[in-house]
Design a protein around this motif. Structure first.
Motif, PDB file in Angstrom:
ATOM      1  N   MET A   1       0.799  -1.172   0.000  1.00 15.44           N
ATOM      2  CA  MET A   1       0.000   0.000   0.000  1.00 15.44           C
ATOM      3  C   MET A   1       0.856   1.255   0.000  1.00 15.44           C
ATOM      4  O   MET A   1       0.473   2.243  -0.628  1.00 15.44           O
ATOM      5  N   THR A   2       1.905   1.230   0.723  1.00 20.53           N
ATOM      6  CA  THR A   2       2.795   2.384   0.723  1.00 20.53           C
ATOM      7  C   THR A   2       3.425   2.571  -0.643  1.00 20.53           C
ATOM      8  O   THR A   2       3.666   3.715  -1.074  1.00 20.53           O
ATOM      9  N   ALA A   3       3.661   1.477  -1.322  1.00 20.50           N
ATOM     10  CA  ALA A   3       4.230   1.595  -2.661  1.00 20.50           C
ATOM     11  C   ALA A   3       3.216   2.248  -3.572  1.00 20.50           C
ATOM     12  O   ALA A   3       3.565   3.078  -4.440  1.00 20.50           O
ATOM     13  N   PHE A   4       1.932   1.895  -3.377  1.00 21.08           N
ATOM     14  CA  PHE A   4       0.899   2.502  -4.208  1.00 21.08           C
ATOM     15  C   PHE A   4       0.787   3.985  -3.920  1.00 21.08           C
ATOM     16  O   PHE A   4       0.689   4.811  -4.834  1.00 21.08           O
TER      17      PHE A   4
ATOM     18  N   LYS B   1       3.085   5.898  -2.709  1.00 19.34           N
ATOM     19  CA  LYS B   1       4.321   6.517  -3.191  1.00 19.34           C
ATOM     20  C   LYS B   1       4.218   6.701  -4.693  1.00 19.34           C
ATOM     21  O   LYS B   1       4.613   7.736  -5.245  1.00 19.34           O
ATOM     22  N   GLN B   2       3.707   5.684  -5.394  1.00 21.09           N
ATOM     23  CA  GLN B   2       3.539   5.743  -6.849  1.00 21.09           C
ATOM     24  C   GLN B   2       2.601   6.872  -7.214  1.00 21.09           C
ATOM     25  O   GLN B   2       2.860   7.640  -8.127  1.00 21.09           O
ATOM     26  N   GLU B   3       1.456   6.963  -6.499  1.00 17.79           N
ATOM     27  CA  GLU B   3       0.478   8.017  -6.762  1.00 17.79           C
ATOM     28  C   GLU B   3       1.097   9.390  -6.497  1.00 17.79           C
ATOM     29  O   GLU B   3       0.878  10.342  -7.261  1.00 17.79           O
ATOM     30  N   ALA B   4       1.850   9.532  -5.437  1.00 20.94           N
ATOM     31  CA  ALA B   4       2.481  10.807  -5.083  1.00 20.94           C
ATOM     32  C   ALA B   4       3.502  11.183  -6.138  1.00 20.94           C
ATOM     33  O   ALA B   4       3.622  12.352  -6.531  1.00 20.94           O
ATOM     34  N   THR B   5       4.261  10.208  -6.644  1.00 14.23           N
ATOM     35  CA  THR B   5       5.264  10.481  -7.673  1.00 14.23           C
ATOM     36  C   THR B   5       4.577  10.938  -8.942  1.00 14.23           C
ATOM     37  O   THR B   5       5.013  11.886  -9.606  1.00 14.23           O
ATOM     38  N   GLU B   6       3.497  10.254  -9.338  1.00 12.83           N
ATOM     39  CA  GLU B   6       2.764  10.648 -10.545  1.00 12.83           C
ATOM     40  C   GLU B   6       2.172  12.043 -10.376  1.00 12.83           C
ATOM     41  O   GLU B   6       2.206  12.868 -11.293  1.00 12.83           O
TER      42      GLU B   6
END
Length: 163
Positions: free
Chosen positions: A1-4, A6-11
């Motif tokens: 979930m943190t990866a998701f 993090k992915q959303e924040a990066t995008e």
């Protein structure tokens, strides 16, 4: 979930960065256009001033040249008038030539006036020679035109000596 997340924040960060870069490019091109227009306007203004200054300079030079030419022309005319005035005094020395000139001038005056009664102004010193010239001119006028002219010297209003 943190990866998701993090992915959303990066995008989201990438989208914000892309949008910021686009806005920066738009604002930058707008500022560049404004400054280019300002530079062009300043150039046109300076060019117009330089052209006006050049025209003023050319006009000033032309006027100075014209004034020099007029001054030289006036000096030449003054010299011509002085020489003519000097020679006019010498014209009365040769009596025969002077009488012929007076006769011609009187005849020209008779033709121009076309009057039957003419009063002539002369210097007191020239009364005698003018009387003779009047007689000769009147005779020639009658011979050429067939009409008579009565010319008399105006002794009340004579010309001053020296002219």
């Amino acid at each position: 979930m943190t990866a998701f997340i993090k992915q959303e924040a990066t995008e989201k960060a990438r989208e914000i960065e892309i949008k910021a870069d686009e806005e920066f490019a738009i604002e930058k091109s707008k500022l560049v256009r404004q400054e280019t227009d300002a530079i062009d306007a300043a150039y046109r203004k300076k060019f117009k001033q330089a052209t006006m200054s050049q025209q003023i300079t050319q006009s000033t030079v032309a006027n100075k040249t014209r004034l020099r030419v007029l001054g030289a022309r006036q000096a030449l005319l003054d010299d011509i008038f002085a020489a003519a005035e000097k020679r006019l005094g010498e014209a009365t020395q040769d009596k025969a030539r002077y009488a012929a000139v007076l006769k011609g001038l009187l005849l020209e005056g008779f033709y121009a006036l076309s009057e039957s009664d003419v009063r002539v102004r002369a210097r007191k010193a020239d009364y005698e020679i003018v009387r003779e010239a009047i007689g000769a001119a009147a005779a020639e006028y009658k011979e050429k035109t067939g009409s008579e002219v009565a010319a008399t010297i105006d002794e009340e209003d004579d010309l001053p000596d020296g002219r």
